[in-house]
Design a protein around this motif. Structure first.
Motif, mmCIF file in Angstrom:
data_model
loop_
_atom_site.group_PDB
_atom_site.id
_atom_site.type_symbol
_atom_site.label_atom_id
_atom_site.label_comp_id
_atom_site.label_asym_id
_atom_site.label_seq_id
_atom_site.Cartn_x
_atom_site.Cartn_y
_atom_site.Cartn_z
ATOM 1 N N LEU A 2 110.047 31.157 21.236
ATOM 2 C CA LEU A 2 108.753 31.649 20.774
ATOM 3 C C LEU A 2 107.614 31.071 21.604
ATOM 4 O O LEU A 2 107.556 29.865 21.843
ATOM 5 C CB LEU A 2 108.550 31.295 19.293
ATOM 6 N N LYS A 3 106.710 31.917 22.034
ATOM 7 C CA LYS A 3 105.595 31.498 22.878
ATOM 8 C C LYS A 3 104.314 31.268 22.076
ATOM 9 O O LYS A 3 103.425 30.545 22.529
ATOM 10 C CB LYS A 3 105.324 32.562 23.951
ATOM 11 N N THR A 4 104.216 31.902 20.920
ATOM 12 C CA THR A 4 103.007 31.812 20.113
ATOM 13 C C THR A 4 103.164 30.696 19.082
ATOM 14 O O THR A 4 104.051 30.780 18.221
ATOM 15 C CB THR A 4 102.737 33.145 19.392
ATOM 16 N N PRO A 5 102.342 29.652 19.137
ATOM 17 C CA PRO A 5 102.508 28.503 18.232
ATOM 18 C C PRO A 5 102.553 28.869 16.759
ATOM 19 O O PRO A 5 103.347 28.303 16.000
ATOM 20 C CB PRO A 5 101.291 27.633 18.559
ATOM 21 N N VAL A 6 101.722 29.827 16.337
ATOM 22 C CA VAL A 6 101.691 30.170 14.927
ATOM 23 C C VAL A 6 103.009 30.793 14.476
ATOM 24 O O VAL A 6 103.438 30.616 13.325
ATOM 25 C CB VAL A 6 100.509 31.111 14.602
ATOM 26 N N LEU A 37 105.583 29.450 11.618
ATOM 27 C CA LEU A 37 106.135 30.345 10.614
ATOM 28 C C LEU A 37 107.654 30.224 10.543
ATOM 29 O O LEU A 37 108.236 30.138 9.458
ATOM 30 C CB LEU A 37 105.748 31.793 10.936
ATOM 31 N N ALA A 38 108.300 30.214 11.707
ATOM 32 C CA ALA A 38 109.757 30.112 11.750
ATOM 33 C C ALA A 38 110.225 28.802 11.121
ATOM 34 O O ALA A 38 111.230 28.772 10.400
ATOM 35 C CB ALA A 38 110.250 30.209 13.197
ATOM 36 N N GLY A 39 109.490 27.721 11.387
ATOM 37 C CA GLY A 39 109.846 26.435 10.802
ATOM 38 C C GLY A 39 109.733 26.439 9.292
ATOM 39 O O GLY A 39 110.567 25.855 8.587
ATOM 40 N N THR A 85 94.252 37.272 -8.822
ATOM 41 C CA THR A 85 93.763 36.203 -7.953
ATOM 42 C C THR A 85 94.873 35.687 -7.053
ATOM 43 O O THR A 85 94.675 35.475 -5.853
ATOM 44 C CB THR A 85 93.205 35.044 -8.804
ATOM 45 N N SER A 86 96.072 35.509 -7.621
ATOM 46 C CA SER A 86 97.200 35.040 -6.828
ATOM 47 C C SER A 86 97.560 36.038 -5.736
ATOM 48 O O SER A 86 97.843 35.674 -4.599
ATOM 49 C CB SER A 86 98.412 34.808 -7.741
ATOM 50 N N GLU A 87 97.530 37.328 -6.103
ATOM 51 C CA GLU A 87 97.843 38.368 -5.118
ATOM 52 C C GLU A 87 96.793 38.394 -4.016
ATOM 53 O O GLU A 87 97.103 38.574 -2.836
ATOM 54 C CB GLU A 87 97.910 39.727 -5.811
ATOM 55 N N ASN A 88 95.529 38.215 -4.400
ATOM 56 C CA ASN A 88 94.463 38.206 -3.402
ATOM 57 C C ASN A 88 94.618 37.046 -2.446
ATOM 58 O O ASN A 88 94.391 37.168 -1.243
ATOM 59 C CB ASN A 88 93.089 38.127 -4.092
ATOM 60 N N LYS A 89 94.995 35.872 -2.993
ATOM 61 C CA LYS A 89 95.190 34.697 -2.138
ATOM 62 C C LYS A 89 96.341 34.923 -1.162
ATOM 63 O O LYS A 89 96.268 34.560 0.006
ATOM 64 C CB LYS A 89 95.468 33.469 -3.004
ATOM 65 N N ALA A 90 97.427 35.542 -1.681
ATOM 66 C CA ALA A 90 98.563 35.820 -0.815
ATOM 67 C C ALA A 90 98.175 36.790 0.295
ATOM 68 O O ALA A 90 98.550 36.627 1.454
ATOM 69 C CB ALA A 90 99.720 36.398 -1.637
ATOM 70 N N ALA A 91 97.418 37.824 -0.089
ATOM 71 C CA ALA A 91 96.975 38.810 0.900
ATOM 72 C C ALA A 91 96.062 38.173 1.930
ATOM 73 O O ALA A 91 96.141 38.454 3.124
ATOM 74 C CB ALA A 91 96.254 39.964 0.190
ATOM 75 N N LEU A 92 95.175 37.276 1.466
ATOM 76 C CA LEU A 92 94.272 36.589 2.384
ATOM 77 C C LEU A 92 95.051 35.731 3.356
ATOM 78 O O LEU A 92 94.742 35.679 4.553
ATOM 79 C CB LEU A 92 93.289 35.714 1.589
ATOM 80 N N GLY A 93 96.122 35.069 2.842
ATOM 81 C CA GLY A 93 96.946 34.245 3.714
ATOM 82 C C GLY A 93 97.613 35.069 4.794
ATOM 83 O O GLY A 93 97.679 34.659 5.948
ATOM 84 N N ARG A 94 98.097 36.251 4.422
ATOM 85 C CA ARG A 94 98.731 37.120 5.408
ATOM 86 C C ARG A 94 97.725 37.600 6.442
ATOM 87 O O ARG A 94 98.002 37.629 7.638
ATOM 88 C CB ARG A 94 99.384 38.323 4.712
ATOM 89 N N ARG A 95 96.517 37.958 5.963
ATOM 90 C CA ARG A 95 95.502 38.427 6.914
ATOM 91 C C ARG A 95 95.084 37.318 7.870
ATOM 92 O O ARG A 95 94.866 37.553 9.065
ATOM 93 C CB ARG A 95 94.281 38.951 6.144
ATOM 94 N N THR A 96 94.963 36.103 7.354
ATOM 95 C CA THR A 96 94.584 34.970 8.201
ATOM 96 C C THR A 96 95.639 34.732 9.267
ATOM 97 O O THR A 96 95.324 34.488 10.432
ATOM 98 C CB THR A 96 94.410 33.704 7.346
ATOM 99 N N PHE A 97 96.906 34.801 8.851
ATOM 100 C CA PHE A 97 97.999 34.617 9.806
ATOM 101 C C PHE A 97 97.947 35.669 10.903
ATOM 102 O O PHE A 97 98.032 35.368 12.088
ATOM 103 C CB PHE A 97 99.328 34.691 9.072
ATOM 104 N N LEU A 98 97.801 36.910 10.496
ATOM 105 C CA LEU A 98 97.801 38.001 11.468
ATOM 106 C C LEU A 98 96.610 37.910 12.406
ATOM 107 O O LEU A 98 96.704 38.211 13.591
ATOM 108 C CB LEU A 98 97.790 39.345 10.729
ATOM 109 N N LYS A 99 95.464 37.475 11.874
ATOM 110 C CA LYS A 99 94.271 37.369 12.695
ATOM 111 C C LYS A 99 94.428 36.292 13.748
ATOM 112 O O LYS A 99 93.951 36.428 14.875
ATOM 113 C CB LYS A 99 93.062 37.062 11.805
ATOM 114 N N SER A 100 95.110 35.208 13.374
ATOM 115 C CA SER A 100 95.230 34.077 14.293
ATOM 116 C C SER A 100 96.326 34.277 15.323
ATOM 117 O O SER A 100 96.367 33.586 16.333
ATOM 118 C CB SER A 100 95.512 32.791 13.510
ATOM 119 N N ALA A 101 97.256 35.188 15.052
ATOM 120 C CA ALA A 101 98.363 35.409 15.976
ATOM 121 C C ALA A 101 97.884 36.129 17.228
ATOM 122 O O ALA A 101 96.935 36.889 17.201
ATOM 123 C CB ALA A 101 99.452 36.219 15.288
#
Length: 240
Positions: free
Chosen positions: A168-172, A176-178, A14-30
Motif C-alpha cells: 500500500l502506498k497511501t498511508p491512510v 485502515l488495513a491495520g 446521531t450515531s449514523e451521522n457520526k459513522a457517515a462523517l467518519g467515512r466522508r473524512t476518510f475518503l476526503k483524506s485519501a
C-alpha cells in the motif's frame, strides 16, 4: 429494531451521522481520488503482458485500487458466509454462539460496505461488482463444518491483510488495513476458542516462534478464496 421512542431514534440518527462523517473524512483524506482512473482502467483490462483478461473474469486492478478491491472481495466472501449462518443457524447453536456469529456478520458487512464506498467514491469505474459465492462444500446445519470454515476464512483474511499491507502506498489505507486486520484476528481467536476450547490453541496455529502472525501473498490467497467464489477473479495486475 426500530424504536418508537423519539430519544432512541435521535440517538440512532446521531450515531449514523457520526459513522457517515467518519467515512466522508476518510475518503476526503485519501489520495486515490487524484489517480488517473482512465490509466488504471486500461491496465486492469489486460495482464502484465498486455493480454486481455478472459471474458467473465473480474480483474481486481492494480496499485492501491487493486489492493482495496482484493480486500473488498474477501470481505464480500466473509459477509455472505456469516449472513448465511445467522439466517440458517446450525443445529444445536447456543444463544452465546448466535450472538458471536451475529457480531461477526455485522463486522464483515460493515467492512464490505466500507470498501465499496471507499473505492466507489475514489474511482467509481474501478470498483469490482458483487461476487457470486459458492458455499456448496459447507454444511450449514453442522456446527463442526461451519466453525471449521469460519476458522479457515478468518485465518486466511488475517494472512491476506498481512501480506498485502507492504504494497500500500497511501498511508491512510495502511492505517485502515491495520485496523481491519486486528478485528479479523479477534474473529479468528473467538472462532478457534469456540471450536477447540481453552486448550492453548486460540491462535489457530497461525503464530510463529517469534510471536508473529502469518502473511500470505496474493497468489497464495486468491486460489483458496476462489474455491468459495463462483465469479472468476484475477489478481494478475496486483503488485508483485
Amino acid at each position: 429494531m426500530i424504536s418508537s421512542s423519539n430519544k432512541s431514534t435521535s440517538s440512532g440518527t446521531t450515531s449514523e451521522n457520526k459513522a457517515a462523517l467518519g467515512r466522508r473524512t476518510f475518503l476526503k483524506s485519501a489520495s486515490l481520488a487524484s489517480l488517473s482512473a482512465a490509466a488504471i482502467y486500461a491496465s486492469s483490462c489486460t495482464d502484465h503482458n498486455g493480454n486481455p483478461i478472459p471474458d467473465g473474469t473480474v480483474d481486481l486492478g492494480s496499485g492501491d485500487v487493486g489492493i482495496l478491491n482484493y480486500a473488498y472481495a474477501l470481505e464480500q466472501l466473509e459477509a455472505a458466509f456469516y449472513t448465511q449462518i445467522v439466517a440458517t443457524p446450525y443445529s444445536g447453536i447456543t444463544s452465546q454462539e448466535l450472538t458471536v456469529m451475529t457480531d461477526l456478520k455485522n463486522h464483515e458487512v460493515a467492512h464490505r460496505d466500507f470498501f465499496k464506498t471507499a473505492i466507489s467514491a475514489a474511482a467509481p469505474s474501478l470498483v469490482i461488482p458483487s461476487l457470486e459465492v459458492n458455499f456448496s462444500a459447507i454444511d450449514f446445519t453442522s456446527r463442526a463444518s461451519v466453525l471449521a470454515t469460519a476458522k479457515a476464512f478468518e485465518n486466511l483474511g488475517v494472512a491476506a491483510y498481512n501480506g498485502a499491507g507492504k504494497f500500500l502506498k497511501t498511508p491512510v489505507y495502511l492505517l485502515l488495513a491495520g485496523k481491519i486486520v486486528s478485528v479479523e484476528a479477534r474473529h479468528a481467536a473467538i472462532i478457534s476458542t469456540l471450536l477447540e476450547g481453552f486448550n492453548g490453541q486460540f491462535t489457530g496455529g497461525q503464530v510463529d516462534a517469534n510471536g508473529l502472525d502469518k502473511a500470505m501473498t496474493f497468489a497464495e490467497v486468491l486460489p483458496i478464496a476462489q474455491t468459495f467464489i463462483k465469479t472468476k477473479i484475477s489478481g494478475v495486475n496486483l503488485p508483485k
